[in-house]
Design a protein around this motif. Sequence first.
Motif, mmCIF file in Angstrom:
data_model
loop_
_atom_site.group_PDB
_atom_site.id
_atom_site.type_symbol
_atom_site.label_atom_id
_atom_site.label_comp_id
_atom_site.label_asym_id
_atom_site.label_seq_id
_atom_site.Cartn_x
_atom_site.Cartn_y
_atom_site.Cartn_z
ATOM 1 N N ALA A 211 6.029 -71.074 78.793
ATOM 2 C CA ALA A 211 5.944 -72.535 79.291
ATOM 3 C C ALA A 211 5.999 -72.480 80.535
ATOM 4 N N GLU A 212 5.302 -73.627 81.154
ATOM 5 C CA GLU A 212 5.073 -73.844 82.461
ATOM 6 C C GLU A 212 5.106 -75.389 82.551
ATOM 7 N N ASP A 213 6.226 -75.695 83.664
ATOM 8 C CA ASP A 213 6.114 -77.094 83.939
ATOM 9 C C ASP A 213 6.061 -78.040 82.909
ATOM 10 N N SER A 214 6.670 -77.936 81.795
ATOM 11 C CA SER A 214 6.780 -78.793 80.706
ATOM 12 C C SER A 214 5.150 -79.101 80.288
ATOM 13 N N THR A 215 4.413 -78.763 80.448
ATOM 14 C CA THR A 215 3.084 -79.111 80.060
ATOM 15 C C THR A 215 2.258 -78.312 78.815
ATOM 16 N N GLU A 216 2.465 -77.022 78.887
ATOM 17 C CA GLU A 216 1.550 -76.175 77.952
ATOM 18 C C GLU A 216 2.403 -74.940 77.567
ATOM 19 N N TRP A 217 2.271 -74.557 76.257
ATOM 20 C CA TRP A 217 2.878 -73.361 75.678
ATOM 21 C C TRP A 217 1.737 -72.399 75.741
ATOM 22 N N ARG A 218 1.829 -71.083 76.148
ATOM 23 C CA ARG A 218 0.953 -70.063 76.327
ATOM 24 C C ARG A 218 1.608 -68.927 75.126
ATOM 25 N N LEU A 219 0.684 -68.646 74.213
ATOM 26 C CA LEU A 219 1.334 -68.031 73.119
ATOM 27 C C LEU A 219 0.436 -66.650 72.754
ATOM 28 N N TRP A 220 0.963 -65.630 72.672
ATOM 29 C CA TRP A 220 0.396 -64.423 72.573
ATOM 30 C C TRP A 220 0.966 -63.538 71.479
ATOM 31 N N ALA A 221 0.022 -62.957 70.733
ATOM 32 C CA ALA A 221 0.632 -62.181 69.427
ATOM 33 C C ALA A 221 -0.203 -60.825 69.404
ATOM 34 N N ARG A 222 0.541 -59.754 69.264
ATOM 35 C CA ARG A 222 -0.118 -58.262 68.887
ATOM 36 C C ARG A 222 0.555 -58.001 67.539
ATOM 37 N N LEU A 223 0.316 -58.249 66.572
ATOM 38 C CA LEU A 223 0.918 -57.958 65.207
ATOM 39 C C LEU A 223 -0.463 -57.652 64.350
ATOM 40 N N ASP A 224 0.040 -57.338 63.165
ATOM 41 C CA ASP A 224 -1.110 -56.989 62.210
ATOM 42 C C ASP A 224 -2.105 -58.217 62.135
ATOM 43 N N ALA A 225 -3.310 -58.018 61.623
ATOM 44 C CA ALA A 225 -4.203 -59.151 61.700
ATOM 45 C C ALA A 225 -3.902 -60.198 60.690
ATOM 46 N N GLU A 226 -3.330 -59.971 59.667
ATOM 47 C CA GLU A 226 -2.947 -61.161 58.671
ATOM 48 C C GLU A 226 -1.487 -62.173 59.158
ATOM 49 N N LEU A 227 -0.758 -61.352 59.992
ATOM 50 C CA LEU A 227 0.328 -62.189 60.665
ATOM 51 C C LEU A 227 -0.179 -62.831 61.857
ATOM 52 N N ASN A 228 -0.869 -62.445 62.768
ATOM 53 C CA ASN A 228 -1.503 -63.070 63.758
ATOM 54 C C ASN A 228 -2.303 -64.204 63.297
ATOM 55 N N THR A 229 -3.225 -64.200 62.123
ATOM 56 C CA THR A 229 -3.856 -65.403 61.499
ATOM 57 C C THR A 229 -2.795 -66.296 61.136
ATOM 58 N N THR A 230 -1.881 -66.045 60.478
ATOM 59 C CA THR A 230 -0.909 -67.101 60.081
ATOM 60 C C THR A 230 -0.186 -67.556 61.109
ATOM 61 N N LEU A 231 0.281 -66.876 62.103
ATOM 62 C CA LEU A 231 1.057 -67.322 63.437
ATOM 63 C C LEU A 231 0.216 -68.252 64.251
ATOM 64 N N VAL A 232 -1.082 -67.850 64.716
ATOM 65 C CA VAL A 232 -1.980 -68.830 65.246
ATOM 66 C C VAL A 232 -2.384 -69.890 64.420
ATOM 67 N N SER A 233 -2.616 -70.010 63.298
ATOM 68 C CA SER A 233 -2.862 -71.259 62.550
ATOM 69 C C SER A 233 -1.811 -72.169 62.449
ATOM 70 N N ALA A 234 -0.641 -71.578 62.105
ATOM 71 C CA ALA A 234 0.684 -72.440 62.289
ATOM 72 C C ALA A 234 0.789 -73.021 63.545
ATOM 73 N N TRP A 235 0.634 -72.282 64.517
ATOM 74 C CA TRP A 235 0.747 -72.721 66.028
ATOM 75 C C TRP A 235 -0.318 -74.013 66.310
ATOM 76 N N ARG A 236 -1.646 -73.927 65.813
ATOM 77 C CA ARG A 236 -2.461 -74.754 66.061
ATOM 78 C C ARG A 236 -2.275 -76.013 65.180
ATOM 79 N N ALA A 237 -1.535 -75.696 64.170
ATOM 80 C CA ALA A 237 -1.228 -76.776 63.208
ATOM 81 C C ALA A 237 -0.164 -77.837 63.800
ATOM 82 N N LEU A 238 0.750 -77.336 64.532
ATOM 83 C CA LEU A 238 1.828 -77.812 65.577
ATOM 84 C C LEU A 238 1.082 -78.750 66.573
#
Length: 146
Positions: free
Chosen positions: A113-140
């Motif tokens: 996070a920088e300057d209280s403006t944006e989260w930058r999220l990066w994941a290198r996991l198996d494809a299913e968990l990446n998809t799950t995390l990114v979908s959940a973060w987009r839902a947030l």
Amino acid sequence: MSESLRIPMWAGKSLIGLNDILSVVPVNEWEWRLWDFFGTGQAPEGSPMAEFEQRVTETPEGVGFNWPEIANFAAGLDQTHDCLLTAAQPHMGPTPAQVSDSNWDACLLVISAEDSTEWRLWARLDAELNTTLVSAWRALARCSET
């Protein structure tokens, strides 16, 4: 396979905090390291936040946490202004030089996070968990817009 995503920290009057970001991460045995932090709320072990922030600044290898510790820390925060948090397999995490170069090859997750403006999220996991995390973060991000 890796996925990256940027989501606003603020949408309207809603704040997406570190606790929200971590709430969708499964319980794990990863090694969590906090490389940079500036925020408000309860610091670990009841120390003053300014002392904890100084400790993070002065710890070249990052302040280490296990999953319950990082989850508890995140739950006690009011707001994160700046943050760099990594997760890796135990004893496989990034070196200070890799972090300095933004080389995330040794990481499973990177949350910043920088300057209280944006989260930058990066994941290198198996494809299913990446998809799950990114979908959940987009839902947030979508939930915060209403």
